[in-house]
Scaffold this motif. Structure first.
Motif, PDB file in Angstrom:
ATOM      1  N   LYS A  66       0.838  -1.217   0.000  1.00 11.27           N
ATOM      2  CA  LYS A  66       0.000   0.000   0.000  1.00 11.27           C
ATOM      3  C   LYS A  66       0.862   1.253   0.000  1.00 11.27           C
ATOM      4  CE  LYS A  66      -4.311  -1.607   1.968  1.00 11.27           C
ATOM      5  NZ  LYS A  66      -5.220  -1.536   3.119  1.00 11.27           N
ATOM      6  N   ILE A  96      -5.313  -6.087  -3.962  1.00 10.12           N
ATOM      7  CA  ILE A  96      -5.393  -4.768  -3.316  1.00 10.12           C
ATOM      8  C   ILE A  96      -5.800  -3.701  -4.325  1.00 10.12           C
ATOM      9  CG2 ILE A  96      -4.034  -2.964  -2.175  1.00 10.12           C
ATOM     10  CD1 ILE A  96      -2.259  -5.177  -1.027  1.00 10.12           C
ATOM     11  N   ASP A  99      -9.610  -4.409  -5.297  1.00  3.81           N
ATOM     12  CA  ASP A  99     -10.624  -4.334  -4.246  1.00  3.81           C
ATOM     13  C   ASP A  99     -10.595  -3.012  -3.480  1.00  3.81           C
ATOM     14  OD1 ASP A  99     -11.104  -6.841  -5.092  1.00  3.81           O
ATOM     15  OD2 ASP A  99     -10.158  -7.848  -3.383  1.00  3.81           O
ATOM     16  N   GLU A 100      -9.386  -2.453  -3.290  1.00  7.99           N
ATOM     17  CA  GLU A 100      -9.317  -1.265  -2.444  1.00  7.99           C
ATOM     18  C   GLU A 100      -9.137   0.036  -3.222  1.00  7.99           C
ATOM     19  OE1 GLU A 100      -7.368  -1.448   1.219  1.00  7.99           O
ATOM     20  OE2 GLU A 100      -7.327  -3.649   1.265  1.00  7.99           O
ATOM     21  N   TYR A 101      -8.657  -0.074  -4.461  1.00  6.28           N
ATOM     22  CA  TYR A 101      -8.382   1.165  -5.204  1.00  6.28           C
ATOM     23  C   TYR A 101      -9.152   1.261  -6.526  1.00  6.28           C
ATOM     24  CZ  TYR A 101      -4.536   1.674  -1.846  1.00  6.28           C
ATOM     25  OH  TYR A 101      -3.789   1.793  -0.704  1.00  6.28           O
TER      26      TYR A 101
END
Ligand SMILES: [Zn+2]
Length: 218
Positions: A66, A96, A99-101
């Motif tokens: 991250k 990541i 799903d997160e960005y």
């Protein structure tokens, strides 16, 4: 006399007696390459990759990735089509990024995700984390990346930059990984950027570099 695989300059050869390996250092672009005679087989390479236990459950590893996304992608990307080059046996960064960005991610790995479908598309971002040090054919790779990047697209790379002194280099832990064959510094990427007409947007002088493909002038 051997030539540098990036800039074709005559290289200086030095050797590790402990490893019984020769290294070639380019006085122009600062690339250090392990001699080809010491490359290991793809079978041995695959076994070593499978020993890497990086998973989405590892909080430290996720935080490490991250940090890379926050420093080397998000300040610079103009869109969300991304190629993860060298995604490995467990594509944690892919998860990541999706799903997160909110990135749409195409992934490629020469061992674990071999299909070259990614060549059919173009990307705003190419990521290559802890992978380029394993690549032998560097110039064909950059030519391929140059083709599949949109103008204004970025290449975000993570690889540990090598120490400057040869004797420090020979004691460096990073060369003890048998799958590592090419070692870079900021200057190596500056020379690559010049050859491919990329701009360097960010470099932490330690392990991260971001380059941008300029708008085509043709
Ligand atoms: Zn060179």
């Amino acid at each position: 006399m051997k030539k540098c695989i990036i800039c074709n300059t005559d290289v200086h050869t030095f050797r590790s007696d402990a490893q019984n390996i020769e290294y070639h250092r380019c006085p122009n672009c600062d690339l250090i390459s392990k001699d080809e005679s010491s490359y290991i087989s793809v079978e041995a390479e695959t076994k070593l990759y499978l020993l890497h236990h990086n998973s989405i459950e590892s909080k430290d590893y996720v935080a490490y990735l991250k940090n890379f996304v926050n420093k080397a992608i998000l300040p610079f990307n103009k869109g969300y089509h991304l190629l993860e080059f060298g995604s490995g046996p467990t594509p944690v960064l892919t998860s990541i990024l999706k799903d997160e960005y909110g990135f749409s991610v195409e992934k490629y790995d020469k061992i674990f995700s071999k299909k070259k479908d990614y060549l059919d598309y173009q990307y705003n971002v190419i990521t290559c984390t802890e992978v380029i040090e394993h690549v032998s054919e560097l110039m064909p790779l950059f030519e391929e990346w140059n083709k599949v990047l949109f103008n204004d697209g970025i290449i975000s790379i993570m690889t540990l930059f090598h120490p400057q002194e040869n004797d420090v280099f020979l004691k460096w832990w990073y060369i003890r990984d048998q799958t590592h064959i090419n070692f870079f510094s900021r200057r190596t990427f500056e020379v690559l950027a010049k050859i491919f007409h990329f701009d360097i947007l960010f470099c932490d002088n330690h392990r991260m570099i971001v380059m941008r493909k300029k708008e085509s002038t043709s």
